[in-house]
Design a protein around this motif. Structure first.
Motif, PDB file in Angstrom:
ATOM      1  N   ILE A   1      48.875  43.126  53.369  1.00 48.36           N
ATOM      2  CA  ILE A   1      47.852  44.204  53.453  1.00 48.36           C
ATOM      3  C   ILE A   1      46.757  43.653  54.310  1.00 48.36           C
ATOM      4  O   ILE A   1      46.228  42.486  54.077  1.00 48.36           O
ATOM      5  N   ARG A   2      46.305  44.068  55.458  1.00 51.53           N
ATOM      6  CA  ARG A   2      45.475  43.627  56.487  1.00 51.53           C
ATOM      7  C   ARG A   2      44.158  44.326  56.454  1.00 51.53           C
ATOM      8  O   ARG A   2      44.230  45.797  56.801  1.00 51.53           O
ATOM      9  N   LEU A   3      43.179  43.722  56.040  1.00 46.12           N
ATOM     10  CA  LEU A   3      41.755  44.558  55.885  1.00 46.12           C
ATOM     11  C   LEU A   3      40.921  44.687  57.237  1.00 46.12           C
ATOM     12  O   LEU A   3      40.959  43.970  57.999  1.00 46.12           O
ATOM     13  N   PRO A   4      40.542  45.950  57.413  1.00 48.09           N
ATOM     14  CA  PRO A   4      39.700  46.100  58.754  1.00 48.09           C
ATOM     15  C   PRO A   4      38.564  45.262  58.736  1.00 48.09           C
ATOM     16  O   PRO A   4      37.748  45.342  57.800  1.00 48.09           O
ATOM     17  N   GLU A   5      38.248  44.522  59.825  1.00 51.77           N
ATOM     18  CA  GLU A   5      36.986  43.695  60.071  1.00 51.77           C
ATOM     19  C   GLU A   5      35.762  44.396  60.067  1.00 51.77           C
ATOM     20  O   GLU A   5      35.008  44.353  59.301  1.00 51.77           O
ATOM     21  N   TYR A   6      36.013  45.655  60.696  1.00 51.68           N
ATOM     22  CA  TYR A   6      34.729  46.465  60.723  1.00 51.68           C
ATOM     23  C   TYR A   6      34.186  46.873  59.549  1.00 51.68           C
ATOM     24  O   TYR A   6      32.931  47.303  59.478  1.00 51.68           O
ATOM     25  N   LEU A   7      35.023  46.939  58.353  1.00 51.34           N
ATOM     26  CA  LEU A   7      34.334  47.345  57.105  1.00 51.34           C
ATOM     27  C   LEU A   7      34.227  46.332  56.267  1.00 51.34           C
ATOM     28  O   LEU A   7      33.237  46.208  55.567  1.00 51.34           O
ATOM     29  N   TYR A   8      35.343  45.328  56.399  1.00 48.78           N
ATOM     30  CA  TYR A   8      35.230  44.309  55.339  1.00 48.78           C
ATOM     31  C   TYR A   8      34.069  43.218  55.592  1.00 48.78           C
ATOM     32  O   TYR A   8      33.415  42.639  54.708  1.00 48.78           O
ATOM     33  N   GLN A   9      33.596  43.051  56.653  1.00 49.66           N
ATOM     34  CA  GLN A   9      32.245  42.261  57.063  1.00 49.66           C
ATOM     35  C   GLN A   9      31.103  42.795  56.627  1.00 49.66           C
ATOM     36  O   GLN A   9      30.074  42.104  56.235  1.00 49.66           O
ATOM     37  N   SER A  10      31.031  43.873  56.198  1.00 46.30           N
ATOM     38  CA  SER A  10      29.918  44.408  55.334  1.00 46.30           C
ATOM     39  C   SER A  10      29.701  44.048  53.996  1.00 46.30           C
ATOM     40  O   SER A  10      28.699  44.255  53.220  1.00 46.30           O
ATOM     41  N   VAL A  11      30.963  43.545  53.539  1.00 40.68           N
ATOM     42  CA  VAL A  11      30.850  42.884  51.839  1.00 40.68           C
ATOM     43  C   VAL A  11      29.938  41.927  51.903  1.00 40.68           C
ATOM     44  O   VAL A  11      29.777  40.968  52.637  1.00 40.68           O
ATOM     45  N   PRO A  12      29.113  41.968  50.761  1.00 36.91           N
ATOM     46  CA  PRO A  12      27.941  40.842  50.710  1.00 36.91           C
ATOM     47  C   PRO A  12      28.884  39.552  50.222  1.00 36.91           C
ATOM     48  O   PRO A  12      29.945  39.583  49.573  1.00 36.91           O
ATOM     49  N   ALA A  13      28.424  38.332  50.889  1.00 35.97           N
ATOM     50  CA  ALA A  13      29.314  37.143  50.710  1.00 35.97           C
ATOM     51  C   ALA A  13      28.626  36.396  49.324  1.00 35.97           C
ATOM     52  O   ALA A  13      27.534  35.800  49.604  1.00 35.97           O
ATOM     53  N   ILE A  14      28.922  36.300  48.138  1.00 35.38           N
ATOM     54  CA  ILE A  14      28.551  35.904  46.962  1.00 35.38           C
ATOM     55  C   ILE A  14      29.862  35.450  46.033  1.00 35.38           C
ATOM     56  O   ILE A  14      30.495  35.836  46.157  1.00 35.38           O
ATOM     57  N   SER A  15      29.231  34.378  45.208  1.00 41.00           N
ATOM     58  CA  SER A  15      30.453  33.789  44.472  1.00 41.00           C
ATOM     59  C   SER A  15      30.537  34.545  43.368  1.00 41.00           C
ATOM     60  O   SER A  15      29.602  35.360  43.067  1.00 41.00           O
ATOM     61  N   PHE A  16      31.926  34.458  42.752  1.00 42.31           N
ATOM     62  CA  PHE A  16      32.005  35.484  41.591  1.00 42.31           C
ATOM     63  C   PHE A  16      31.348  34.784  40.339  1.00 42.31           C
ATOM     64  O   PHE A  16      30.714  35.929  39.652  1.00 42.31           O
ATOM     65  N   ASP A  17      30.946  33.475  40.346  1.00 43.20           N
ATOM     66  CA  ASP A  17      30.059  33.207  39.195  1.00 43.20           C
ATOM     67  C   ASP A  17      28.577  33.797  39.165  1.00 43.20           C
ATOM     68  O   ASP A  17      28.003  34.336  38.181  1.00 43.20           O
TER      69      ASP A  17
END
Length: 777
Positions: free
Chosen positions: A250-266
Motif C-alpha cells: 500500500i503506497r500512501l500519497p505524499e500530497y495527503l500524508y504530509q499533512s498528518v501531524p508528526a508526533i509520537s504515539f506516547d
C-alpha cells in the motif's frame, strides 16, 4: 502456552475470538548509531546482534503467532530493502507493506495499523512492534504477549516494560501504579531522563524501561484517536483512502500524508488515555540505541571488548571497536567507541556515545551527505538509478515548468534556492543551453514535453535574438527585449550546439540556422592565425583578449554537427581547433591549459597568464578524446590524457574531492572554491578516457558521480543544485544558475548511456562508440 513444533507456532497466546495482527514499525532516521546507520539505511537493516538484520529477526519472531498475519509499515525510500528482507522469509506467507512517503512519527503509524486492520475486519488485536530492537528470547516474548492479551481484549492499551539494569539515559521510563491483572496501571511516562533521574528511578523500584511495544484492540485505538488526536486519525484515513495498492503493498500519497501531524504515539495517545496497562516483560531486550548498548549485547573478548570487522586492538579494554572498511588498528583505549566506515569515523567515550546526536545535528545544519548515505562501492552503474531518478523525475520536470517564461518567451537565467524564477538579465547562451538540455534528455529517454520546449526556445531566439549580420545577440532584458546586441563568440557556439540537437529531434529550421551561424563566424569573427575573435570589435583592437574556453565550445559544436550530419567539413573545422589547442593552448611544461591570450595568440603577461581552470581541462580532455576516437589521432589522445591527469593531480581539493575553480600552472590553489559544472566535466572526461592504455576508469567515474551528489545535488531541494561551495564544502550559492543544467545533462546522460549495458536497461537512442561520442558533447 505451548510451542507447536509441527506448525512452528506458539499456541495459547490469544484466548479471545479476535484475530491477532502483527504490525512492524520500520521507520527511523538512523541517527543514534551514526556513522554505521544512515538515513538511507537505518539500523533495522544492519546486522548488529547476529547474522541477520534486526528487521529480519523481528519478522522471524512474529511468525510464531498462530494467525501469522504480519504487516510492515516503513518508508517508501526503504521499500527495496524491506522487500529484500521479506523475500528472505521464503517459508512465511505473504507479508504486506504500507509505505510512508514521508516520516510522521509513531502516532501516525499506530493510526495506519488500526485503519488498515479495520479495512479487513470489524475488530482485532494489534501487536505493534519496532523493527530495530534486539529480543533474543522468543518464547519469553510470546509469554509476555499472552499475559497482555486479557487486558487488551478488555479495552486497555498495553505496553511492555523491562526492569532497568542500569541508569540508561537513552531510554524512556514508565512508572507502574496499581496492580492490574498480570501487570500494572501506568502512572507516568518519562522520556530519556538525565543520569541522576534515571538512577533515582532504579532506586525507587517502580519504574520500567519503555520497550515501545504495544498491544491493543483496534476499536479501542479508534476511540482513543477520535477523542485525543482526531486530526491524526482523519488525515491518515484520507491518505489511506487514496493509496495505491497492489498484491502486497500500500503506497500512501505524499500530497495527503504530509499533512498528518508528526508526533509520537506516547505523547498523542498513551499520556492521555485512561486505560493503559504495563506488563513486566520476561524477555531479554535492548533497543540497541547506542554504541554502549551494543557493547553489552554482543560477545566480548577476554578484555571486555567487542571487535567487529578488520580490527587489531592492543592494550584495549571494555571498548566497542568496529571497522566497515579496511584495517583499523588501535592501542591503549579504555571504555571507548570507535566506528570506522568507508567515509566517516566516530570516536567517543562509551559513556558519552549518546552525544553522537550532537554530531548528527551539525551534519544536518551543514547538509552533509554522510548523514544520508555511505559512500558506495565503486562498481560500474552503482549510481545509475539515483542519476536517472534525479535527472528524469526531479530536475527536468522542475526546470521545464519553473524555468520556462511563458509570458515573455525563452527561459529564465536562474531560479532561487526555493525553485522560483529570479528576475533579471537573460543570456543567449543560457537559452541555448536549455534548448540543448531538453533535446539531449529527450534522446536519452526522458519522456517529458521536449519538442514543445525546444520550439519555445527557438521561436524566442528567432524572433528576438537574431542580429542583423546573421548571428545571435548576447542578452535580453526580463521583458524579452534585447539588452546587449553585440555578437559574442561564446553565444554563437552555444547556439550551434543547441541547433545540432534540435535538428536531431526533428526541428525543421535548425540546420538552416546553423549554416547561417557558421557563415556569420567565418565572415565576422574569423582570426587570421586560426580560431576566432571574441567579438567583431576585436579585429581593430590590438589590446583584445582571446580565450581558449570559447574555442572549446566551438569544438564541441563542430563534433556535434559531425555526429548528426556525417559531413566531413565539420571534422575539418574541429581539426583547426585541435591544432590551435596543440600549438597555443596546451602548456607542454605543466600539462595544463592557457586560458587567456593576446590578439596574436600569445599568453597574456598578467596573472591571468599563470592561471588555469581544472574544469576547463576536463572539458578539453573529453572533447579531445572524442576527436581522437573519430580520427585515430594518438597525439590528440595523449594530450587529452595529460590534461586529465594534471587536473586530477593538481586541481582537486583533497578535503572535498571537488575540482578547484582556479589553480596556478604549478598547481597551487588560486580560487579554492568549487562549482558544480566542474564536477560534471570531470565525470565526462573520466568516461571518455576509460580504457585508454588499458586503464579502468569505472571506479573513478562512480566516485565522481558520488562527489557530485554529495556536495552539489543532494543538499539542495528536489531538482535543484548547490552551484558554489567553499574550500570546506560550505554552501555559497544564492541562486541556481540555469546554464548548469547543460553540464548536468551532458554528464549524466553520458553516464546513463555507458552504464546501460551493465544494467541491462538500454537508454533510448543510438548504441556503440558513436553514441558515447555524441553523449559527450
Amino acid at each position: 502456552m505451548a510451542f507447536d513444533r509441527e506448525n512452528g507456532q506458539f499456541n495459547g497466546i490469544n484466548h479471545t475470538n479476535l484475530p491477532l495482527l502483527s504490525f512492524v514499525m520500520c521507520g527511523g532516521s538512523g541517527s543514534r548509531l551514526w556513522p554505521l546507520s544512515r538515513i538511507d539505511k537505518p539500523k533495522q537493516f544492519h546486522h548488529l546482534s547476529g547474522d541477520e538484520s534486526l528487521l529480519l529477526a523481528t519478522l522471524k519472531r512474529l511468525q510464531f503467532a498462530p494467525e501469522n498475519r504480519i504487516s510492515v509499515i516503513g518508508a517508501q525510500a526503504h521499500s527495496e530493502q524491506i522487500a529484500q528482507t521479506i523475500y528472505a522469509m521464503s517459508d512465511v506467507g505473504d507479508i504486506r507493506t504500507i509505505l510512508e512517503p514521508v516520516a510522521r512519527n509513531t502516532a501516525a503509524v499506530a493510526a495506519l495499523a488500526s485503519l488498515s486492520a479495520l479495512s479487513g475486519c470489524d475488530d482485532a488485536l494489534i501487536l505493534l512492534c519496532p523493527a530495530d530492537h534486539e529480543i533474543s528470547t522468543t518464547e519469553q516474548f510470546w509469554q509476555s504477549v499472552a499475559q497482555g492479551v486479557p487486558a487488551a481484549a478488555q479495552g486497555a492499551i498495553v505496553t511492555f516494560g523491562l526492569l532497568p539494569e542500569r541508569p540508561e539515559t537513552g531510554y524512556g521510563y514508565i512508572q507502574a501504579g496499581e496492580p492490574h491483572g498480570a501487570g500494572y496501571v501506568i502512572s507516568r511516562f518519562t522520556e530519556k531522563p538525565d543520569y541522576d533521574s534515571a538512577l533515582s528511578f532504579i532506586r525507587q523500584g517502580d519504574y520500567f524501561w519503555n520497550s515501545g511495544i504495544f498491544l491493543f484492540r483496534v476499536s479501542t485505538m479508534r476511540d482513543a484517536f477520535l477523542q485525543y488526536a482526531p486530526d491524526i486519525w482523519l488525515a491518515v484515513q484520507a491518505a489511506l483512502d487514496k493509496a495505491e495498492r497492489d498484491d502486497n503493498a500500500i503506497r500512501l500519497p505524499e500530497y495527503l500524508y504530509q499533512s498528518v501531524p508528526a508526533i509520537s504515539f506516547d505523547h498523542a495517545i498513551m499520556e492521555k488515555a485512561g486505560r493503559c496497562v504495563l506488563i513486566p516483560a520476561s524477555f531479554r531486550w535492548s533497543d540497541l540505541g547506542s554504541w554502549h548498548s551494543l557493547l553489552q549485547h554482543q560477545p566480548q573478548d577476554s578484555c571486555g571488548n567487542v571487535l567487529c570487522g578488520d580490527v587489531i586492538a592492543h592494550d584495549c579494554n571494555n571498548s566497542y571497536i568496529r571497522s566497515e572498511s579496511g584495517l583499523l588498528a588501535v592501542s591503549g583505549l579504555n571504555d571507548m567507541a570507535v566506528i570506522a566506515t568507508k567515509d566517516a569515523t566516530f570516536v567517543a567515550p562509551l559513556a558519552q556515545s549518546q552525544h553522537v546526536q550532537a554530531i548528527v545535528r551539525q551534519l544536518t545544519q551543514q547538509k552533509r551527505a554522510e548523514l544520508y548515505y555511505e559512500a558506495p562501492i565503486p562498481l560500474s552503474g552503482t549510481h545509475r538509478q539515483k542519476v536517472q531518478d534525479w535527472l528524469f523525475e526531479q530536475a527536468l520536470p522542475l526546470w521545464s515548468v519553473r524555468g520556462t517564461d511563458h509570458r515573455h518567451g525563452g527561459f529564465y537565467e536562474s531560479l532561487s534556492m526555493q525553485g522560483l524564477p529570479v528576475a533579471g538579465l537573460r543570456r543567449s547562451r543560457t537559452i541555448a543551453r536549455q534548448i540543448y538540455a531538453f533535446a539531449k534528455s529527450s534522446q536519452a529517454g526522458w519522456s517529458g514535453e521536449a519538442a514543445g520546449l525546444i520550439a519555445h526556445g527557438l521561436i524566442f531566439m528567432q524572433a528576438k535574438g537574431r542580429s542583423r549580420y546573421g548571428g545571435w545577440v548576447q542578452s535580453f532584458h526580463a521583458d524579452g527585449s534585447v539588452a546587449e546586441s553585440q555578437e559574442n563568440l561564446y553565444d554563437q557556439t552555444c547556439m550551434l550546439l543547441a541547433l545540432s540537437y534540435a535538428h536531431q529531434t526533428g526541428h525543421n529550421q535548425a540546420l538552416q540556422l546553423a549554416q547561417e551561424t557558421f557563415a556569420f563566424l567565418d565572415a565576422r569573427l574569423a582570426h587570421p592565425k586560426g580560431g576566432f575573435y571574441e567579438t567583431f570589435a576585436d579585429h581593430a583592437n590590438p589590446q583584445a583578449i582571446l580565450s581558449s574556453n570559447a574555442h572549446m565550445h566551438y569544438l564541441e559544436a563542430c563534433l556535434a554537427w559531425h555526429e548528426v550530419s556525417g559531413d566531413i567539413v565539420f571534422l575539418h573545422r574541429a581539426s583547426e581547433i585541435v591544432a590551435l589547442c596543440e600549438y597555443y593552448f596546451f602548456d607542454r611544461d605543466y600539462w595544463c591549459l592557457g586560458e587567456y591570450f593576446t590578439a596574436n595568440w600569445q599568453r597574456v603577461q598578467d596573472k591571468r597568464g599563470t592561471h588555469t581552470e581544472p574544469g576547463h581541462a576536463f572539458e578539453w580532455a573529453a572533447l579531445l578524446s572524442d576527436y581522437a576516437k573519430r580520427t585515430g589521432c594518438q597525439n590528440t589522445q595523449r594530450m587529452a590524457h595529460r590534461l586529465y591527469s594534471n587536473a586530477i593531480s593538481s586541481g582537486i581539493n583533497r578535503a572535498t574531492g571537488l575540482a578547484y575553480n582556479v589553480v596556478s600552472r604549478e598547481g597551487r590553489p588560486v580560487d579554492s572554491g568549487s562549482r558544480s559544472w566542474q564536477q560534471c566535466e570531470a565525470i565526462k572526461a573520466a568516461i571518455m578516457l576509460d580504457g585508454y592504455n588499458g586503464q579502468d576508469m569505472k571506479p573513478e567515474i562512480e566516485a565522481r558521480i558520488a562527489t557530485l551528489f554529495r556536495w552539489h545535488l543532494h543538499p539542495a531541494k528536489r531538482g535543484l543544485w548547490i552551484d558554489r561551495v567553499d574550500k570546506n564544502g560550505s554552501h555559497c550559492s544564492g541562486h541556481v544558475p540555469a546554464s548548469i543544467l547543460y553540464h548536468l545533462v551532458s554528464a549524466l546522460t553520458l553516464y546513463l548511456q555507458v552504464t546501460a549495458k551493465a544494467a541491462d536497461a538500454p537508454v533510448a537512442g543510438k548504441s556503440g562508440i558513436s553514441e558515447r561520442i555524441a553523449m559527450s558533447v
